[in-house]
Write an enzyme that holds these catalytic residues in place. Structure first.
Site, PDB file in Angstrom:
ATOM      1  N   CYS A  55      30.801  46.127  45.056  1.00  0.00           N
ATOM      2  CA  CYS A  55      30.902  46.463  43.718  1.00  0.00           C
ATOM      3  C   CYS A  55      30.896  45.228  42.918  1.00  0.00           C
ATOM      4  O   CYS A  55      30.430  45.535  41.827  1.00  0.00           O
ATOM      5  CB  CYS A  55      32.249  47.239  43.686  1.00  0.00           C
ATOM      6  SG  CYS A  55      33.882  46.434  44.460  1.00  0.00           S
TER       7      CYS A  55
ATOM      8  N   GLN B 259      39.738  41.991  39.827  1.00  0.00           N
ATOM      9  CA  GLN B 259      39.312  43.098  40.494  1.00  0.00           C
ATOM     10  C   GLN B 259      40.420  44.152  40.439  1.00  0.00           C
ATOM     11  O   GLN B 259      41.603  44.002  40.945  1.00  0.00           O
ATOM     12  CB  GLN B 259      38.772  43.007  41.710  1.00  0.00           C
ATOM     13  CG  GLN B 259      37.464  41.855  41.752  1.00  0.00           C
ATOM     14  CD  GLN B 259      36.962  41.793  43.070  1.00  0.00           C
ATOM     15  OE1 GLN B 259      36.549  40.659  43.445  1.00  0.00           O
ATOM     16  NE2 GLN B 259      36.808  42.614  44.089  1.00  0.00           N
TER      17      GLN B 259
ATOM     18  N   ARG C 194      42.545  40.022  42.792  1.00  0.00           N
ATOM     19  CA  ARG C 194      42.898  41.173  42.437  1.00  0.00           C
ATOM     20  C   ARG C 194      44.080  41.248  41.487  1.00  0.00           C
ATOM     21  O   ARG C 194      44.940  40.623  41.316  1.00  0.00           O
ATOM     22  CB  ARG C 194      43.714  41.947  43.656  1.00  0.00           C
ATOM     23  CG  ARG C 194      43.970  43.350  43.683  1.00  0.00           C
ATOM     24  CD  ARG C 194      42.905  44.255  43.852  1.00  0.00           C
ATOM     25  NE  ARG C 194      42.201  44.049  45.124  1.00  0.00           N
ATOM     26  CZ  ARG C 194      41.033  44.562  45.562  1.00  0.00           C
ATOM     27  NH1 ARG C 194      40.272  44.941  44.425  1.00  0.00           N
ATOM     28  NH2 ARG C 194      40.601  44.347  46.792  1.00  0.00           N
TER      29      ARG C 194
ATOM     30  N   HIS D  57      36.274  46.429  37.554  1.00  0.00           N
ATOM     31  CA  HIS D  57      36.410  45.006  37.875  1.00  0.00           C
ATOM     32  C   HIS D  57      35.974  44.225  36.302  1.00  0.00           C
ATOM     33  O   HIS D  57      35.072  44.553  35.773  1.00  0.00           O
ATOM     34  CB  HIS D  57      35.247  44.762  38.883  1.00  0.00           C
ATOM     35  CG  HIS D  57      36.077  45.223  40.301  1.00  0.00           C
ATOM     36  ND1 HIS D  57      37.022  45.728  40.558  1.00  0.00           N
ATOM     37  CD2 HIS D  57      35.149  45.006  41.448  1.00  0.00           C
ATOM     38  CE1 HIS D  57      37.200  46.053  41.680  1.00  0.00           C
ATOM     39  NE2 HIS D  57      36.020  45.613  42.310  1.00  0.00           N
TER      40      HIS D  57
HETATM   41  N1  HSE Z   1      35.510  44.800  47.977  1.00  0.00           N
HETATM   42  C1  HSE Z   1      35.815  45.422  46.676  1.00  0.00           C
HETATM   43  C2  HSE Z   1      37.184  45.260  46.225  1.00  0.00           C
HETATM   44  C3  HSE Z   1      35.446  46.840  46.800  1.00  0.00           C
HETATM   45  O1  HSE Z   1      38.029  45.002  47.073  1.00  0.00           O
HETATM   46  O2  HSE Z   1      37.408  45.421  44.970  1.00  0.00           O
HETATM   47  C4  HSE Z   1      33.891  47.244  46.328  1.00  0.00           C
HETATM   48  O3  HSE Z   1      32.827  46.745  47.161  1.00  0.00           O
END
Ligand code: HSE
Length: 367
Positions: free
Chosen positions: A134, A161, A263, A270
């Protein structure tokens, strides 16, 4: 009509996909059968060809479809794809999971960016069409116009994210963390700002926040680690950026993208802060024009406080297909360095939308 077996329609990505298919009237032009790995024979959602769920684990059933569309996750893909191909099935496998992404017989799909490549590979017999990571998809949606002009030497992307990217269970754990942090029984607003900060920090450190899914307190915090470690200090999420973008664009030599993936406690968008090294000096107004020409969903956001706060945040972008790019300016490092910030809905362009559009491409291909 294309006969489509849809697996994983109940999960977060699958639900968004189904909403989008309904909103766009896709179900009318397809024969969709909803399948289940755990509830075959149960009641199917409306809009399919049967009111009863088919069996997603039954290879004989799957073989009847022209398309298997799955948002069920990597475990299902690992278990079923080879089996089905092994039975001689030559249909189209459209998948949100990462399992097949790097196989030579798979094409990564993000048609506003690589539609020509998708159609070419379809004509030459490709049968596996896989959604990309994503973060990569949202980055390329934002700056594909610059890549198309051959203007990008490298990109450093620092990501923010959303927890939806980590899955539904982590999203609901974050909501439980938020509830805990609001300190039931204690009115945070009656405290001074420093007392409130200390009270929240205390709870974060107390070990009492639910964190079995996420692994740490995320509410009112950030976690600069996504996915597992690679050998060279990158995380796998960071590693994917260059690898998947190269594959998606069909670039040779590989595109250079690197940065730190973080995160944050946003829910479904995102965001990415970009430092772009251009291959040649161009006026900033040309950079705007090139970005805008990348695809019809890019929106240039003026580099002002008002425009940024109203249009360039997860709160503003969630649930929308537009991909705003703002904070565009020449960085102090020299004329070839441009800064930008972009936000995109992780469940739409980052996951569901490329899959539903792939069905459209298959329909065109059939006609
Ligand atoms: N790997 C991504 C995430 C999710 O952890 O935000 C979308 O591919």
């Amino acid at each position: 009509m294309l006969r489509v077996g849809f697996v994983g329609w109940r999960g977060m990505v699958g639900s968004v996909l189904l909403q989008r298919m309904r909103a766009e009237g896709d179900l009318e032009g397809l024969e969709v059968r909803f399948l289940s790995t755990s509830n075959a024979g149960g009641e199917a959602p409306a809009g399919g060809v049967s009111g009863v769920l088919g069996d997603a684990l039954d290879v004989r059933q799957l073989r009847r479809f022209d398309v298997v569309l799955t948002c069920q996750g990597g475990g299902y893909t690992s278990g079923m794809h080879e089996r089905l191909r092994g039975e001689g099935w030559n249909g189209f496998w459209i998948d949100a999971a990462s399992t097949l992404r790097l196989r030579p017989d798979a094409t990564l799909i993000l048609d506003p960016v690589n539609g020509d490549r998708i159609r070419r590979n379809l004509r030459t017999g490709c049968r596996n069409f896989i959604g990309a990571n994503c973060t990569v998809s949202l980055l390329l949606m934002a700056i594909s116009g610059l890549y198309r002009e051959g203007l990008v030497e490298w990109v450093s992307t620092m990501t923010y994210q959303a927890v939806s990217g980590a899955g539904a269970r982590k999203l609901s754990e974050l909501t439980r963390q938020l509830r805990h942090l609001s300190l039931p029984g204690r009115d945070l607003t009656s405290l001074t700002s420093l007392e409130a900060e200390q009270a929240v920090t205390e709870v974060q450190r107390s070990g009492s926040l639910p964190s079995t899914e996420i692994g740490a307190p995320l509410a009112c915090s950030v976690l600069p680690w996504i996915d597992r470690a690679m050998d060279d200090g990158q995380t796998r999420e960071e590693w994917k950026a260059s690898v998947e973008a190269t594959r998606l664009l069909g670039a040779d030599p590989p595109v250079k993208i690197d940065g730190t993936c973080v995160r944050v406690d946003a829910l479904r968008c995102h965001s990415q802060a970009l430092c772009i090294k251009l291959g040649r000096e161009v006026p900033l107004s040309d950079v705007h024009d090139m970005l805008r020409s990348g695809n019809p969903w890019v929106r240039i956001v003026e580099n002002t406080k008002e425009a940024t706060l109203s249009r360039l945040t997860p709160a503003a972008v969630g649930g929308k297909l537009e991909v705003p790019v703002g904070r565009i300016r020449r960085l102090q490092f020299g004329p070839l360095f441009v800064g930008a910030f972009t936000v995109g809905d992780q469940l739409l362009w980052g996951a569901a939308e490329p899959l539903r559009r792939m069905l459209e491409i298959l329909r065109e291909h059939r006609n």
